[in-house]
Design a protein around this motif. Structure first.
Motif, mmCIF file in Angstrom:
data_model
loop_
_atom_site.group_PDB
_atom_site.id
_atom_site.type_symbol
_atom_site.label_atom_id
_atom_site.label_comp_id
_atom_site.label_asym_id
_atom_site.label_seq_id
_atom_site.Cartn_x
_atom_site.Cartn_y
_atom_site.Cartn_z
ATOM 1 N N LYS A 231 3.498 22.135 -16.304
ATOM 2 C CA LYS A 231 4.538 22.778 -15.210
ATOM 3 C C LYS A 231 4.651 21.686 -13.969
ATOM 4 O O LYS A 231 5.861 21.567 -13.875
ATOM 5 N N ALA A 232 3.870 21.004 -13.619
ATOM 6 C CA ALA A 232 3.971 19.969 -12.690
ATOM 7 C C ALA A 232 4.820 18.581 -13.361
ATOM 8 O O ALA A 232 5.881 18.388 -12.448
ATOM 9 N N LEU A 233 4.465 18.199 -14.376
ATOM 10 C CA LEU A 233 5.527 17.375 -14.930
ATOM 11 C C LEU A 233 7.001 17.574 -15.058
ATOM 12 O O LEU A 233 7.763 16.974 -14.996
ATOM 13 N N GLY A 234 7.008 18.768 -15.547
ATOM 14 C CA GLY A 234 8.403 19.403 -15.378
ATOM 15 C C GLY A 234 9.152 19.604 -14.158
ATOM 16 O O GLY A 234 10.537 19.310 -14.175
ATOM 17 N N ALA A 235 8.476 19.897 -13.358
ATOM 18 C CA ALA A 235 8.863 19.898 -11.893
ATOM 19 C C ALA A 235 9.133 18.651 -11.108
ATOM 20 O O ALA A 235 10.144 18.542 -10.250
ATOM 21 N N TYR A 236 8.702 17.579 -11.722
ATOM 22 C CA TYR A 236 8.872 16.023 -11.115
ATOM 23 C C TYR A 236 8.916 15.185 -12.145
ATOM 24 O O TYR A 236 7.892 14.372 -12.229
ATOM 25 N N MET B 293 0.905 -1.176 0.103
ATOM 26 C CA MET B 293 -0.074 0.048 -0.025
ATOM 27 C C MET B 293 0.995 1.298 -0.152
ATOM 28 O O MET B 293 1.840 1.368 0.782
ATOM 29 N N GLU B 294 0.554 2.294 -0.910
ATOM 30 C CA GLU B 294 1.189 3.480 -1.099
ATOM 31 C C GLU B 294 0.397 4.648 -0.946
ATOM 32 O O GLU B 294 -0.818 4.647 -1.531
ATOM 33 N N PHE B 295 0.827 5.673 -0.592
ATOM 34 C CA PHE B 295 0.119 6.893 -0.729
ATOM 35 C C PHE B 295 0.336 7.680 -1.942
ATOM 36 O O PHE B 295 1.470 7.766 -2.418
ATOM 37 N N ARG B 296 -0.772 7.718 -2.858
ATOM 38 C CA ARG B 296 -0.498 8.193 -4.145
ATOM 39 C C ARG B 296 -1.379 9.560 -4.216
ATOM 40 O O ARG B 296 -2.579 9.624 -4.277
ATOM 41 N N PRO B 297 -0.488 10.761 -4.314
ATOM 42 C CA PRO B 297 -1.164 11.980 -4.081
ATOM 43 C C PRO B 297 -1.854 12.471 -5.422
ATOM 44 O O PRO B 297 -1.768 11.924 -6.548
ATOM 45 N N CYS B 298 -2.462 13.548 -5.231
ATOM 46 C CA CYS B 298 -3.213 14.156 -6.645
ATOM 47 C C CYS B 298 -2.852 15.497 -6.637
ATOM 48 O O CYS B 298 -2.671 16.323 -5.649
ATOM 49 N N ILE B 299 -3.375 15.928 -8.146
ATOM 50 C CA ILE B 299 -2.999 17.178 -8.387
ATOM 51 C C ILE B 299 -4.083 17.614 -9.610
ATOM 52 O O ILE B 299 -3.931 17.306 -10.602
ATOM 53 N N ASP B 300 -5.327 17.932 -8.862
ATOM 54 C CA ASP B 300 -6.316 18.225 -9.838
ATOM 55 C C ASP B 300 -6.282 19.516 -10.414
ATOM 56 O O ASP B 300 -6.498 20.744 -9.517
ATOM 57 N N ILE B 301 -6.745 19.616 -11.559
ATOM 58 C CA ILE B 301 -6.663 21.130 -11.921
ATOM 59 C C ILE B 301 -7.753 21.433 -12.763
ATOM 60 O O ILE B 301 -8.182 20.876 -13.695
ATOM 61 N N HIS B 302 -8.428 22.552 -12.547
ATOM 62 C CA HIS B 302 -9.789 22.952 -13.285
ATOM 63 C C HIS B 302 -9.803 24.534 -13.358
ATOM 64 O O HIS B 302 -9.263 25.068 -12.390
ATOM 65 N N TYR C 135 2.998 21.946 -5.740
ATOM 66 C CA TYR C 135 2.514 20.458 -5.378
ATOM 67 C C TYR C 135 3.514 19.382 -5.643
ATOM 68 O O TYR C 135 3.805 18.527 -5.130
ATOM 69 N N ALA C 136 3.915 19.356 -7.166
ATOM 70 C CA ALA C 136 4.690 18.577 -7.691
ATOM 71 C C ALA C 136 6.097 18.539 -7.122
ATOM 72 O O ALA C 136 6.634 17.280 -6.651
ATOM 73 N N GLN C 137 6.890 19.457 -6.670
ATOM 74 C CA GLN C 137 8.017 19.638 -6.088
ATOM 75 C C GLN C 137 8.067 19.117 -4.523
ATOM 76 O O GLN C 137 8.847 18.572 -4.254
ATOM 77 N N TYR C 138 6.554 19.536 -4.013
ATOM 78 C CA TYR C 138 6.398 18.974 -2.528
ATOM 79 C C TYR C 138 6.567 17.573 -2.566
ATOM 80 O O TYR C 138 7.128 16.835 -1.579
ATOM 81 N N TYR C 139 6.115 17.027 -3.471
ATOM 82 C CA TYR C 139 5.799 15.410 -3.612
ATOM 83 C C TYR C 139 7.143 14.713 -4.100
ATOM 84 O O TYR C 139 7.702 13.762 -3.281
ATOM 85 N N LYS C 140 7.935 15.434 -4.759
ATOM 86 C CA LYS C 140 9.308 15.242 -5.275
ATOM 87 C C LYS C 140 10.372 15.138 -3.952
ATOM 88 O O LYS C 140 11.151 14.142 -3.574
ATOM 89 N N ASP C 141 10.176 16.199 -3.439
ATOM 90 C CA ASP C 141 10.941 16.620 -1.941
ATOM 91 C C ASP C 141 10.856 15.532 -0.992
ATOM 92 O O ASP C 141 11.941 15.071 -0.410
ATOM 93 N N ARG C 142 9.789 14.702 -1.006
ATOM 94 C CA ARG C 142 9.534 13.818 0.009
ATOM 95 C C ARG C 142 9.666 12.306 -0.740
ATOM 96 O O ARG C 142 9.141 11.325 0.183
ATOM 97 N N GLY C 143 9.932 12.274 -1.943
ATOM 98 C CA GLY C 143 10.225 10.877 -2.512
ATOM 99 C C GLY C 143 8.922 10.080 -2.832
ATOM 100 O O GLY C 143 8.918 8.819 -2.982
ATOM 101 N N ILE C 144 7.809 11.024 -2.720
ATOM 102 C CA ILE C 144 6.322 10.187 -3.086
ATOM 103 C C ILE C 144 6.012 10.182 -4.588
ATOM 104 O O ILE C 144 5.930 11.315 -5.302
ATOM 105 N N ARG C 145 5.985 9.057 -4.990
ATOM 106 C CA ARG C 145 5.896 8.637 -6.580
ATOM 107 C C ARG C 145 4.436 8.160 -6.875
ATOM 108 O O ARG C 145 3.662 7.720 -5.871
ATOM 109 N N GLY C 146 4.101 8.263 -7.982
ATOM 110 C CA GLY C 146 3.004 7.827 -8.613
ATOM 111 C C GLY C 146 1.597 8.703 -8.273
ATOM 112 O O GLY C 146 0.804 8.023 -8.579
ATOM 113 N N GLY C 147 1.706 9.730 -8.012
ATOM 114 C CA GLY C 147 0.638 10.504 -7.825
ATOM 115 C C GLY C 147 -0.188 10.832 -9.174
ATOM 116 O O GLY C 147 0.720 10.698 -10.273
#
Length: 258
Positions: A76-81, A1-10, A42-54
């Motif tokens: 932008k998010a893809l470029g950051a992580y 089981m892993e934590f898979r974060p989200c970045i929802d854009i609207h 948010y992408a950088q936040y997840y990257k800094d914590r090594g959380i993948r697969g969001g």
């Protein structure tokens, strides 16, 4: 089981919305949270914590006046992580490779594969040919109707004739690397998970699955872990402190590790 974060854009902004409220007409949605930061934060936040697969989800159709702004945030998010995030929303065989080249680890697809209410094998095979099974996530987000869970498309607005059941999962697992499944009826409501759906997914347990929808407390993670036999990954959206909620990333990771 892993934590898979989200970045929802609207409408060009990172948001948390009530999933069942999303409407293409006038680009409407009931909002729980509108971010002051851009998506790469948010992408950088997840990257800094090594959380993948969001997953990054574009919640505007291509026809929307906001689509280009939403897509720009996603890029932008893809470029950051690079290599750390998946992306979905309007993906077809024509544009899927662009997102992989921009840094996505996987593309997430629903509507292109589920055309006119049924699985379109021609589109699915074309997609696999372009990106490879190893880079494809099939989004089987669903809603309850007629005593079962049916896959919904077009930003969760249209029901298909396809159920989220063993037969469907067994067939589609041959074409993708993972499944992403939003329980749309509880998505964004922070009122608890769809236990019946989680039990069904946990009993199947043949391919990685990320569940999203309704997680509002740490106990929900315990329930998800129990019914999913520790195999189903979890997304926390509106309840996460990043998006105005009370659950912290560190504590979520602790619960999963325990």
């Amino acid at each position: 089981m892993e934590f898979r974060p989200c970045i929802d854009i609207h409408n060009g902004k990172v948001k948390q919305i009530v999933g069942s409220s999303l409407k293409d007409e006038n680009d409407r949605a009931v909002e729980n949270f509108v971010a002051g930061h851009e998506a790469d934060y948010y992408a950088q936040y997840y990257k800094d914590r090594g959380i993948r697969g969001g997953h990054i989800i574009l919640l505007n159709p291509v026809s929307s006046e906001y689509y280009e702004a939403t897509r720009a945030q996603a890029m932008k998010a893809l470029g950051a992580y690079p290599g750390g995030l998946q992306i979905g929303g309007g993906i077809t065989d024509a544009n899927a490779r662009d997102y992989l080249d921009a840094g996505a680890s996987h593309v997430i697809v629903t509507s292109f594969v589920f055309k006119d209410g049924r699985i379109n094998m021609e589109n699915l095979e074309r997609l696999v040919k372009v990106v490879g099974k190893e880079h494809l996530v099939l989004d089987l987000s669903c809603r309850w109707k007629d005593d079962d869970y049916y896959i919904v498309t077009d930003r969760w607005q249209k029901f298909t004739e396809e159920k989220v059941d063993e037969k469907t999962l067994d067939m589609l697992m041959n074409y993708c690397d993972e499944f992403l499944i939003h329980a749309v009826d509880v998505e964004g409501k922070s009122q608890g998970i769809e236990e019946k759906l989680v039990r069904r997914l946990g009993e199947w347990n043949k391919l990685p699955i990320t569940y999203a929808g309704g997680v509002h407390c740490y106990e929900d993670i315990e329930v998800l872990k129990q019914y999913g036999y520790g195999k189903i990954h979890v997304t926390v959206g509106s309840a996460l402190d990043l998006f105005g909620g009370h659950m912290t990333t560190d504590k979520i990771l602790e619960y999963i590790k325990e």
